[in-house]
Design a protein around this motif. Structure first.
Motif, PDB file in Angstrom:
ATOM      1  N   ASN A  33      86.136  18.719  52.033  1.00  0.00           N
ATOM      2  CA  ASN A  33      84.787  19.833  52.575  1.00  0.00           C
ATOM      3  C   ASN A  33      84.050  19.139  53.782  1.00  0.00           C
ATOM      4  N   THR A  58      80.878  18.443  54.212  1.00  0.00           N
ATOM      5  CA  THR A  58      79.458  18.100  54.185  1.00  0.00           C
ATOM      6  C   THR A  58      79.730  17.138  52.562  1.00  0.00           C
ATOM      7  N   LEU A  59      80.899  16.537  51.842  1.00  0.00           N
ATOM      8  CA  LEU A  59      80.851  16.268  50.995  1.00  0.00           C
ATOM      9  C   LEU A  59      81.428  15.570  51.335  1.00  0.00           C
ATOM     10  N   ASP A  81      84.654  15.207  50.934  1.00  0.00           N
ATOM     11  CA  ASP A  81      86.149  14.870  50.132  1.00  0.00           C
ATOM     12  C   ASP A  81      87.008  16.293  49.833  1.00  0.00           C
ATOM     13  N   LEU A 102      78.794  24.287  50.094  1.00  0.00           N
ATOM     14  CA  LEU A 102      78.771  23.201  48.467  1.00  0.00           C
ATOM     15  C   LEU A 102      78.803  24.310  47.178  1.00  0.00           C
ATOM     16  N   ARG A 145      77.950  19.338  43.211  1.00  0.00           N
ATOM     17  CA  ARG A 145      78.662  18.681  43.093  1.00  0.00           C
ATOM     18  C   ARG A 145      78.444  17.262  42.656  1.00  0.00           C
ATOM     19  N   THR A 156      72.032  16.143  43.202  1.00  0.00           N
ATOM     20  CA  THR A 156      73.528  15.861  43.938  1.00  0.00           C
ATOM     21  C   THR A 156      73.411  17.289  43.879  1.00  0.00           C
ATOM     22  N   GLY A 170      71.325  17.052  48.486  1.00  0.00           N
ATOM     23  CA  GLY A 170      71.502  15.623  49.152  1.00  0.00           C
ATOM     24  C   GLY A 170      71.073  15.439  49.832  1.00  0.00           C
TER      25      GLY A 170
END
Ligand code: FAD
Length: 391
Positions: A277, A279-280, A282, A313, A330, A360, A379
């Motif tokens: 992902n 954005t994350l 991760d 997300l 998350r 978060t 974020g």
């Protein structure tokens, strides 16, 4: 003509083919599903359909498949992915040639390694739902092993049918790892106030089985009689095809931000995929309805050659008694939870904040049309004193 095969006829697959045809994809498309029916949505299985409401969970009308020239093979389990020759073998022995294959094989209920566990009820498919509904309808005592989302939703549905329900949870609180102690305590109290006998810190060691099926469970402390036992301790991704064909698998089938495995002809989406992902920053495997829809559509864009990446997300929702919520983001395991609004009335917003006051995750309970606002807040850094209930 490009030959696309999608293995798994669930929500992610349906959303992928729908978008492909909407956007003018001209290749041949075959969808192979192990279940005996066309793709359907699973959230109603533990909610409306268990409550007895008349909801049709089918994703695409029966006519859609023919009208859009998509071949749907139901009751057809793929047994082998031969990446050398570019073929999928079905259990029937039929081989399907592909230029591209998308694995959308979803997940299966986790079956604990306990005596008798294979005889318990589980809830993943419409047939499972029929069995659970029959159990609820016949009354008696329902013991649910696991106070996760599905276990608690079934508990709520069973109580609405006036069934005696005991829920056994290994952790000290239900949903403790997702919600944190304060909110998990709130959920526990909600269920107890509706007559659910919720017992926490309990380790189930055996499902006791009589001549006609489960008759109870044995925990580390006691034996509990039951007329029905449902085990709901999570799901495991269906990764056998990928694994057997030598693709990388961790918590799910490993794919990048464009759903690509290490084999450029094989992609994976939905509950089965562990996707990067952006954005994350991760990799994560998400077992949620919204993720299946988004990844289905996004993989279609990838197949159409568009510049799409997976950046959405995680989002999910639940309905249990008067606790109805949406959740986005998350959180980390140590994030603080800030609650604004009326917790007792189940009308509040919960914010998860890291140690730099960065949001978060956010959850709206009983307050609607704010999920996008919460998504935008994730974020960003906030001043805790200015957080409100968004009404
Ligand atoms: P699936 O829906 O699991 O579909 C995969 C399909 O692939 C299955 O039909 C399977 O039989 C088939 N398959 C597997 N292997 C093969 C093979 N080798 N050959 C052919 N076919 C194969 N999410 C939420 O966000 N909110 C909710 O409230 C919510 N409620 C839920 C309630 C229940 C009872 C369940 C079970 C799930 C719920 N979910 C919820 C999760 C959500 O339904 C899933 O995330 C979603 O269904 C995932 O879609 P998918 O297409 O990836 O996988």
């Amino acid at each position: 003509m490009e030959r696309l095969v999608i293995v798994g006829a669930g929500l992610a697959a349906a959303k992928a083919v729908e978008r492909l045809r909407e956007e003018g994809y001209e290749g041949s498309v075959t969808v192979v599903g192990a279940e005996d029916r066309a793709p359907y949505e699973r959230p109603p299985l533990s909610k409306d359909l268990l409550l007895g409401k008349d909801t049709d969970p089918t994703v695409l009308d029966e006519e859609w498949w023919g009208e859009n020239d998509v071949r749907l093979l139901t009751g057809a389990r793929a047994a082998e992915l031969d990446r050398e020759t570019g073929r999928v073998r079905l259990e029937s022995g039929e081989w399907l040639d592909y230029d591209l294959v998308v694995l959308a094989t979803g997940a299966e209920p986790r079956v604990p390694d306990l005596p008798g566990a294979d005889r318990a009820l589980y809830l993943r498919t419409l047939e499972d739902k029929d069995r659970v509904l029959e159990a609820i309808g016949s009354g008696g005592h329902l013991v649910i092993v696991g106070a996760g989302w599905i276990g608690l939703e079934v508990a709520a549905a069973a109580r609405s049918h006036d069934v005696r329900v005991t829920v056994l949870e290994r952790d000290d609180l239900p949903l403790q790892k997702v919600l944190g102690d304060e909110l998990a305590t709130h959920v526990a109290e909600l269920h107890r106030s509706h007559g659910v006998d919720l017992r926490t810190g309990v380790s189930v060691e055996e499902v006791l089985v009589g001549a006609d099926g489960p008759v109870g469970v044995r925990t580390s402390d006691e034996t509990i009689d039951a007329d029905h036992v449902l085990v709901a301790i999570g799901a495991v991704p269906s990764v056998a095809l990928a694994e057997d064909s030598g693709l990388e698998v961790d918590d799910g089938i490993v794919v990048d931000e464009r759903f690509q495995t290490q084999d450029e002809r094989v992609l994976a989406i939905g509950d089965a995929a562990s996707a990067w992902n952006v954005t994350l920053e991760d990799r994560l495997r998400v077992e949620h309805w919204d993720n299946a829809i988004r990844q289905g559509r996004a993989v279609a864009d990838v197949l159409l050659g568009r510049d799409t990446v997976h950046d959405w997300l995680p989002y999910f929702y639940t309905d249990q008694f008067e606790f109805s919520m949406e959740y986005v983001g998350r959180p980390g395991p140590k994030d603080a939870v800030e609650i604004r609004g009326d917790l007792a009335a189940n009308e509040f917003i919960a914010y998860w904040l890291d140690d730099e006051s960065r949001v978060t995750a956010g959850m709206n309970v009983g307050i609607w049309d704010v999920s996008d606002t919460l998504r935008q807040m994730v974020g960003t850094t906030v001043d805790r004193s200015e957080l409100g209930d968004l009404r």
